[in-house]
Write an enzyme that holds these catalytic residues in place. Structure first.
Site, PDB file in Angstrom:
ATOM      1  N   ASP A   1     -10.527   3.395   4.363  1.00  0.00           N
ATOM      2  CA  ASP A   1     -10.919   1.931   4.397  1.00  0.00           C
ATOM      3  C   ASP A   1     -12.691   1.880   4.150  1.00  0.00           C
ATOM      4  O   ASP A   1     -13.065   0.842   4.103  1.00  0.00           O
ATOM      5  CB  ASP A   1     -10.710   0.715   5.444  1.00  0.00           C
TER       6      ASP A   1
ATOM      7  N   LYS B   1       0.519  -1.451  -0.475  1.00  0.00           N
ATOM      8  CA  LYS B   1      -0.058   0.094   0.467  1.00  0.00           C
ATOM      9  C   LYS B   1       1.111   1.848   0.127  1.00  0.00           C
ATOM     10  O   LYS B   1       1.026   1.873  -0.939  1.00  0.00           O
ATOM     11  CB  LYS B   1      -0.676   0.215   1.409  1.00  0.00           C
TER      12      LYS B   1
ATOM     13  N   GLN C   1      -4.396  -1.476   9.941  1.00  0.00           N
ATOM     14  CA  GLN C   1      -3.962  -2.615   9.489  1.00  0.00           C
ATOM     15  C   GLN C   1      -4.723  -3.734  10.330  1.00  0.00           C
ATOM     16  O   GLN C   1      -4.137  -4.235  11.559  1.00  0.00           O
ATOM     17  CB  GLN C   1      -2.906  -3.055   8.675  1.00  0.00           C
TER      18      GLN C   1
END
Ligand code: NAD
Length: 285
Positions: free
Chosen positions: A120, A53, A97
């Site tokens: 997200d 990422k 994460q």
């Protein structure tokens, strides 16, 4: 029939190029889009995901910060880091994460991320906005799947879509996006009776269960579009999806491979969400 391959690597590259152009425009206006990625603990898959990422951000001209903490980090320490990033003007997107170590309440952490920086799309207010048809951020994986269907000119309006897997990060938001686009959606889960009955009626099948090759060609309606979200590591070290690719491709009209399907799209859409957050920040200046 041998299905057309839906190439996530190729489409993700096109999207990342568009992101780079938008990032350059923003940077020229004094706002360099910034993403902070936090990882806690040493889960090997998470380490790979966060590195990918951050590398994708750098390549597209975004500013990115990777904060890696040991599994011993306390919940309060993590919440304080998130609050500091919420207040940091050079950071437009924050990603924590998952999974987090068991002593940390992932739900609380996600709710602590400012909704405007929740790239997200997992914050409860963003889930609510998605459900009511006014999304601020679309969760990256389902957003990527929608882009794949769009680029393949798949007719979604009026289609029967079956999603296998009902998680908050894939299955449920996937259902919302397909439903908003006009599909008739069924969400199956591990308790579903006669899963194959559902899938055999579907024009579009999206599989996100984490169960290697659980959907095979006998479960697919001839000509259906099959999207495989699963990423499973086999004992021999190879990756495979939740769909038995070899048998499904003989029945489907189009299918995503694993690797090289949905995975690269998830990262591309994270960049898109970060750009959208930065564009909103510029507009509100
Ligand atoms: P999860 O474990 O949170 O949810 C799995 C869902 O599948 C649950 O709703 C469960 O009820 C359902 N399920 C399990 N077994 C089933 C069965 N036999 N029949 C029907 N339903 C069943 O998983 P998740 O986080 O949604 O991830 C699913 C998969 O997608 C995993 O392999 C994960 O690695 C992968 N994933 C990939 C990406 C990507 O970018 N490609 C992103 C996120 C997740």
């Amino acid at each position: 029939m041998t299905a057309r391959l839906i190439d996530g690597v190729k489409l993700a590259a096109v999207i990342r190029e568009e992101v780079a152009q938008r990032a350059a425009v923003l940077t020229a206006h004094g706002v360099r889009p910034g993403l902070a990625v936090i990882v806690v603990g040493s889960d090997p898959a998470s380490q790979v995901y966060v590195r990918n990422k951050v590398a994708a951000c750098e390549k597209a001209g975004l500013h990115s910060v990777l904060e890696a903490y040991p599994a011993s980090m306390t919940q309060d320490e993590l919440l304080n880091r998130v609050k500091a990033l919420n207040a940091e003007p050079t950071i437009h997107g924050i990603l924590v994460q998952l999974p987090l170590p068991a002593h940390i309440d992932a739900h609380l952490v996600i709710e602590t991320i400012a909704a405007a920086k929740d790239v997200d799309g997992f914050h409860v207010s963003n889930a609510g906005l998605l459900m009511t048809g006014k999304p601020l951020f679309r969760p990256c994986t389902p957003y990527g799947v929608m882009k794949m269907l769009e680029s393949e000119h798949v007719e979604i309006r009026g289609a029967v879509a079956v999603i296998i897997g009902a998680s908050n990060i894939v299955g449920k938001p996937m259902a919302m996006l397909l439903q908003s686009a006009g599909a008739t959606v069924t969400i199956c889960n591990s308790k579903t009776r006669d899963l194959a009955w559902h899938t055999r009626h579907a024009d579009i099948v999206v599989v996100a269960t984490g169960k290697p090759r659980m959907v095979d060609g006998s479960m697919i309606k001839p000509g259906a579009v099959v999207i495989d979200v699963g990423i499973n590591r086999l004992p021999d070290g190879k990756l495979c999806g939740d769909v038995d690719f070899d048998s499904a491709k003989e029945v489907a009209s189009a299918i995503t491979p694993v690797p090289g399907g949905v995975g690269p799209m998830t990262i591309a859409m994270l960049l898109v969400n970060t750009i959208e957050a930065a564009e909103r920040a510029l507009a509100s200046k």
